[in-house]
Design an enzyme around this catalytic site. Structure first.
Site, PDB file in Angstrom:
ATOM      1  N   ALA A  43       0.858  -1.198   0.000  1.00 43.86           N
ATOM      2  CA  ALA A  43       0.000   0.000   0.000  1.00 43.86           C
ATOM      3  C   ALA A  43       0.884   1.234   0.000  1.00 43.86           C
ATOM      4  O   ALA A  43       1.899   1.289   0.696  1.00 43.86           O
ATOM      5  CB  ALA A  43      -0.896   0.008   1.241  1.00 43.86           C
ATOM      6  N   GLU A 127      14.459  -2.706  14.090  1.00 40.59           N
ATOM      7  CA  GLU A 127      15.908  -2.541  13.910  1.00 40.59           C
ATOM      8  C   GLU A 127      16.248  -1.320  13.057  1.00 40.59           C
ATOM      9  O   GLU A 127      17.219  -0.600  13.328  1.00 40.59           O
ATOM     10  CB  GLU A 127      16.485  -3.813  13.261  1.00 40.59           C
ATOM     11  CG  GLU A 127      17.976  -3.823  13.081  1.00 40.59           C
ATOM     12  CD  GLU A 127      18.738  -3.794  14.403  1.00 40.59           C
ATOM     13  OE1 GLU A 127      18.724  -4.805  15.108  1.00 40.59           O
ATOM     14  OE2 GLU A 127      19.333  -2.747  14.719  1.00 40.59           O
ATOM     15  N   LYS A 203      16.078   8.380  18.479  1.00 40.57           N
ATOM     16  CA  LYS A 203      16.891   7.156  18.457  1.00 40.57           C
ATOM     17  C   LYS A 203      17.567   6.922  19.804  1.00 40.57           C
ATOM     18  O   LYS A 203      17.651   5.795  20.285  1.00 40.57           O
ATOM     19  CB  LYS A 203      17.933   7.262  17.334  1.00 40.57           C
ATOM     20  CG  LYS A 203      17.303   7.296  15.933  1.00 40.57           C
ATOM     21  CD  LYS A 203      18.304   7.759  14.892  1.00 40.57           C
ATOM     22  CE  LYS A 203      17.719   7.767  13.485  1.00 40.57           C
ATOM     23  NZ  LYS A 203      18.578   8.467  12.517  1.00 40.57           N
TER      24      LYS A 203
HETATM   25  N1  HSE Z   1      17.229  11.391   8.553  1.00 40.01           N
HETATM   26  C1  HSE Z   1      17.814  10.254   9.181  1.00 40.01           C
HETATM   27  C2  HSE Z   1      19.309  10.462   9.267  1.00 40.01           C
HETATM   28  C3  HSE Z   1      17.483   9.016   8.383  1.00 40.01           C
HETATM   29  O1  HSE Z   1      19.824  11.368   8.598  1.00 40.01           O
HETATM   30  O2  HSE Z   1      19.972   9.764  10.023  1.00 40.01           O
HETATM   31  C4  HSE Z   1      17.828   7.728   9.062  1.00 40.01           C
HETATM   32  O3  HSE Z   1      17.142   7.559  10.271  1.00 40.01           O
END
Ligand code: HSE
Length: 431
Positions: A43, A127, A203
């Protein structure tokens, strides 16, 4: 065994990478997964007739994937927050496993969504959400699972690293380097997420929760972007033996957990300081292993697809991730309480005694100076006042004390403009 049937939602950079990789390495993936992994449904808001979907049924409606009886696992490569959150919740409700590359989704809603998935008896894996092609979630949740983690420091936003590297090596302007990172498909749809540090904070909150078995707490991450870093700072840092990197740092201390994202001077003798371009690198310091370094492409179609496909193989094998830590959340160390060394650039009037007055204030707060650079040639501003940048590297100090000293130095008549302050991390065993 029956194939694992994938419903792919999102056909942008990462989604197309997943299609390509599953086709390219189909037989080795099947061998490692114990069964073949095939895309049955796709999709995407926009049809992409140029992408070979190898017979998968295409729809512009996510529902057509979530409700399909020929889908075992939904792969989310759309990005964004609201629609992805709904998709994950719907997939869970439809008893489908869920694999995502979406760091914002996991950082902001992972706690509740993973708990719901557990109750529904489905697996969620992510991941690709952290450090692109580097298997860092696996390193923390499996490879280092027997260790007590002390700290993690990493370059976890490829776009910011690409910009800082281009400024340092080619003398590129910030704007040109960002435009180039966008053209290469590294940057977020809104690049402020990259350059303001929000993407890295997403992150880092995931890495921290995995490392310390704590609940996700994105709001507790202290975040500074790279917007204030100048070519001058990069040059002065180099003269002092350092490189400027945008780091995410999380550390367990006796006072609680530190989580911070900011530009950092790293000694040029550290491997991390040599990691350039879109490459990500993460150092993990743990009790049994000591320091280990994980390095590789942090963004881009195939590196991210590699992480998504690894998750699909784990789903095919029935290998579930443990849930994030449960409440109560541990104490978080406020940024004022951290201990760090600092780089200071003080624009000071070119007259006798300035350095002595600055040193006196630092000394009154027991902040000792490691090195000083003072340009000999004065810069004459439009006003006609001659000034010189005074560069100081301090020893480690509590940030609150440093801030107090900076407030006093900023008020000196000799200081003609705003002082720049960048944290310095040596990345020794004790951090
Ligand atoms: N915009 C992110 C970076 C992409 O530049 O690390 C990967 O998560």
């Amino acid at each position: 065994m029956e194939p694992l049937r994938v419903g792919l939602c999102g056909l942008g950079t990462v989604g197309q990478g997943v299609v390509e990789l599953l086709a390219r390495n189909a037989s080795s993936i099947a061998r490692r997964a114990g069964r073949s992994v095939i895309i049955t449904r796709v999709a995407s808001r926009t049809p992409k007739p140029e992408v070979d979907l190898a017979g998968a049924t295409f729809s512009t409606r996510l529902d057509d994937v979530v409700r399909a009886s020929d889908v075992d696992v939904v792969v989310e490569t759309m990005g964004g927050e609201a629609a992805a959150r709904q998709l994950m919740s719907d997939s869970c409700g439809a008893a489908k496993h869920f694999v995502t590359a979406n760091k914002a989704l996991i950082a902001l809603h992972g706690q509740e969504l993973l708990a719901a998935a557990r109750n529904a008896g489905v697996m969620v894996r992510f991941e690709a959400a952290v450090a692109g092609g580097i298997p860092i979630v696996k390193a923390l949740s499996e490879g280092l699972a027997g260790n007590r983690i002390h700290w993690i420091a990493g370059i976890i936003n490829g776009t910011s690293n690409y910009i800082l590297s281009a400024m340092a090596s080619d003398g590129a302007s910030f704007a040109d380097a960002l435009a180039s990172a966008q053209a290469l498909g590294y940057a977020e749809a809104d690049p402020a997420f990259d350059v303001d540090g929000i993407d890295a904070a997403h992150k880092l909150s995931i890495l921290s929760a995995l490392a310390f078995d704590t609940p996700l707490q994105f709001d507790a991450v202290y975040t500074e972007g790279i917007g204030a870093i100048t070519a001058e700072d990069i040059e002065y840092a180099a003269a002092l033996g350092y490189r400027i990197k945008h780091l995410g740092i999380t550390r367990r201390t006796s006072a609680g957990i530190e989580m911070r994202v900011h530009p950092t001077l790293v000694p040029e003798t550290r491997l991390l300081s040599r990691v350039d371009g879109v490459t990500n690198a993460v150092v993990i310091h743990s009790d049994a292993v000591g320091a280990s370094l994980y390095c590789g492409p942090g963004a881009g179609a195939l590196p991210s697809a590699s992480a998504v496909v690894a998750d699909l193989i784990d789903v095919a094998r029935g290998n579930a991730l443990p849930a994030f830590g449960q409440d109560p959340a541990p104490a978080r160390v406020p940024i004022d309480d951290i201990e760090s060394a600092y780089y200071l650039r003080i624009p000071a009037a070119d007259q006798p005694g300035v350095m002595a007055r600055v040193a006196q204030i630092l000394s009154s707060k027991e902040i000792s100076i490691e090195s000083v650079i003072q340009r000999e040639q004065a810069i004459r501003a439009d006003t006609g006042t001659a000034w010189v940048p005074v560069i100081i590297l301090t020893h480690r100090v509590i940030e609150r004390d440093l801030n107090q000293a900076l407030r006093e130095i900023q008020q000196l008549d000799d200081v003609v403009d705003t002082i720049t302050r960048i944290r310095v991390e040596t990345l020794d065993a004790d951090g």
